[in-house]
Design an enzyme around this catalytic site. Structure first.
Site, mmCIF file in Angstrom:
data_model
loop_
_atom_site.group_PDB
_atom_site.id
_atom_site.type_symbol
_atom_site.label_atom_id
_atom_site.label_comp_id
_atom_site.label_asym_id
_atom_site.label_seq_id
_atom_site.Cartn_x
_atom_site.Cartn_y
_atom_site.Cartn_z
ATOM 1 N N LEU A 56 -23.777 4.333 4.079
ATOM 2 C CA LEU A 56 -24.188 3.102 4.759
ATOM 3 C C LEU A 56 -25.389 2.550 3.996
ATOM 4 O O LEU A 56 -26.213 3.321 3.506
ATOM 5 C CB LEU A 56 -24.608 3.378 6.214
ATOM 6 C CG LEU A 56 -23.536 3.862 7.204
ATOM 7 C CD1 LEU A 56 -24.170 4.174 8.554
ATOM 8 C CD2 LEU A 56 -22.420 2.849 7.379
ATOM 9 N N ASP A 57 -25.492 1.225 3.897
ATOM 10 C CA ASP A 57 -26.681 0.626 3.289
ATOM 11 C C ASP A 57 -27.921 1.184 3.982
ATOM 12 O O ASP A 57 -27.890 1.500 5.177
ATOM 13 C CB ASP A 57 -26.682 -0.903 3.476
ATOM 14 C CG ASP A 57 -25.690 -1.598 2.545
ATOM 15 O OD1 ASP A 57 -25.279 -0.977 1.555
ATOM 16 O OD2 ASP A 57 -25.333 -2.751 2.828
ATOM 17 N N LYS A 58 -29.001 1.261 3.250
ATOM 18 C CA LYS A 58 -30.242 1.838 3.775
ATOM 19 C C LYS A 58 -30.689 1.180 5.087
ATOM 20 O O LYS A 58 -31.115 1.851 6.022
ATOM 21 C CB LYS A 58 -31.337 1.695 2.711
ATOM 22 C CG LYS A 58 -32.563 2.522 2.985
ATOM 23 C CD LYS A 58 -33.494 2.475 1.787
ATOM 24 C CE LYS A 58 -34.747 3.274 2.040
ATOM 25 N NZ LYS A 58 -35.624 3.279 0.876
ATOM 26 N N THR A 60 -28.773 -0.446 7.191
ATOM 27 C CA THR A 60 -27.732 -0.401 8.228
ATOM 28 C C THR A 60 -27.864 0.877 9.050
ATOM 29 O O THR A 60 -28.020 1.962 8.503
ATOM 30 C CB THR A 60 -26.329 -0.464 7.580
ATOM 31 O OG1 THR A 60 -26.251 -1.624 6.761
ATOM 32 C CG2 THR A 60 -25.238 -0.522 8.628
ATOM 33 N N ARG A 155 -21.414 -7.967 4.452
ATOM 34 C CA ARG A 155 -22.494 -8.943 4.244
ATOM 35 C C ARG A 155 -22.031 -10.119 3.383
ATOM 36 O O ARG A 155 -22.255 -11.283 3.712
ATOM 37 C CB ARG A 155 -23.698 -8.247 3.616
ATOM 38 C CG ARG A 155 -24.292 -7.157 4.510
ATOM 39 C CD ARG A 155 -25.177 -6.190 3.755
ATOM 40 N NE ARG A 155 -26.355 -6.864 3.205
ATOM 41 C CZ ARG A 155 -27.191 -6.280 2.348
ATOM 42 N NH1 ARG A 155 -26.970 -5.036 1.940
ATOM 43 N NH2 ARG A 155 -28.242 -6.939 1.898
#
Length: 239
Positions: A56-58, A60, A155
């Site tokens: 997961l993106d940091k 998120t 995104r």
């Protein structure tokens, strides 16, 4: 930043798998050698052979699958490869957008160093379904179901629809301030107003996959405090 106790993040656990509710601002994997704390390191302190199965993106938050042994890791990896893992994200986007099973099929090119672009010629296939869940005056809560798992997929797919996630400055999203929503909002002298969320408003809400015994599980990750606060304030001042 206060490092959470790994055990407090666990949503589901058996002998093979852990699913945690990843807090925002903690990377899934090692970003640099000797870098800061991340979910993989926290998981290995909890279970020696732990491997993070996806990323997961940091910024998120939400459901992250971690395998406790190589067999479980292989099983989940194959499910991801075959697109059998079902993921549901919630996002707060700028503006009013009526998405009813909107299907976005736009290829994404990874340009390195966290930069991606829509590129029909050289990009890799990327597919996402979108549904609007709740409307506010200036924002919309949206359910996002990615079929593929490209970097920044949700995104950039939303940005392609002029539906940028609140606070996502990489795609020109603006943070939400209480002063924008609340009439007669007063800030004390010499006080600087902080945004309601200090990150972009994206949360991995749910994940469904098969355990080693073939049983399918669906794990739901409750909203973290900042996401919940944003929705409460939008409900109160922007509905």
């Amino acid at each position: 930043m206060k490092i959470p106790k790994f055990a407090d993040l666990v949503l589901f656990e058996n002998d093979d798998i852990i699913v945690v509710n990843k807090p925002p601002f903690i990377a899934s994997l090692d970003e640099r050698e000797g870098g800061e704390i991340n979910m993989l390191r926290l998981a290995k302190q909890y279970s020696y052979d732990a491997q993070v199965c996806h990323r997961l993106d940091k910024e998120t938050s939400g459901a992250l699958i971690i395998a406790k042994n190589p067999e479980a890791y292989r099983s989940v990896s194959i499910q991801f490869e075959k697109r059998q893992v079902k993921k549901v994200y919630h996002a707060v986007i700028e503006g009013t957008h009526v998405f009813e099973n909107l299907f976005i099929d736009l290829p994404i090119l990874d340009k390195g160093k966290g930069n991606v672009s829509i590129n029909r010629q050289d990009g890799k296939r990327a597919e996402t379904w979108f549904n609007s869940l709740k409307f506010f005056k200036h924002y919309t809560l949206v359910e996002c179901r990615p079929v593929t798992g490209r970097m920044h997929q949700i995104r950039i797919h939303l940005a392609s629809q002029q539906a940028i996630i609140a606070g996502d400055d990489m795609y020109r999203g603006k943070p939400v301030f209480l002063s924008q929503l609340k009439r007669k909002y007063h800030l004390g002298k010499d006080q600087e107003e902080m945004p309601i969320m200090k990150r972009f408003a994206l949360h991995a809400y749910e994940v469904s996959f098969k355990l080693l015994n073939g049983e399918e599980v669906t794990i739901h990750a409750p909203y973290p405090k900042d996401f919940e606060t944003l929705l409460k304030l939008l409900d109160k001042f922007d509905s």
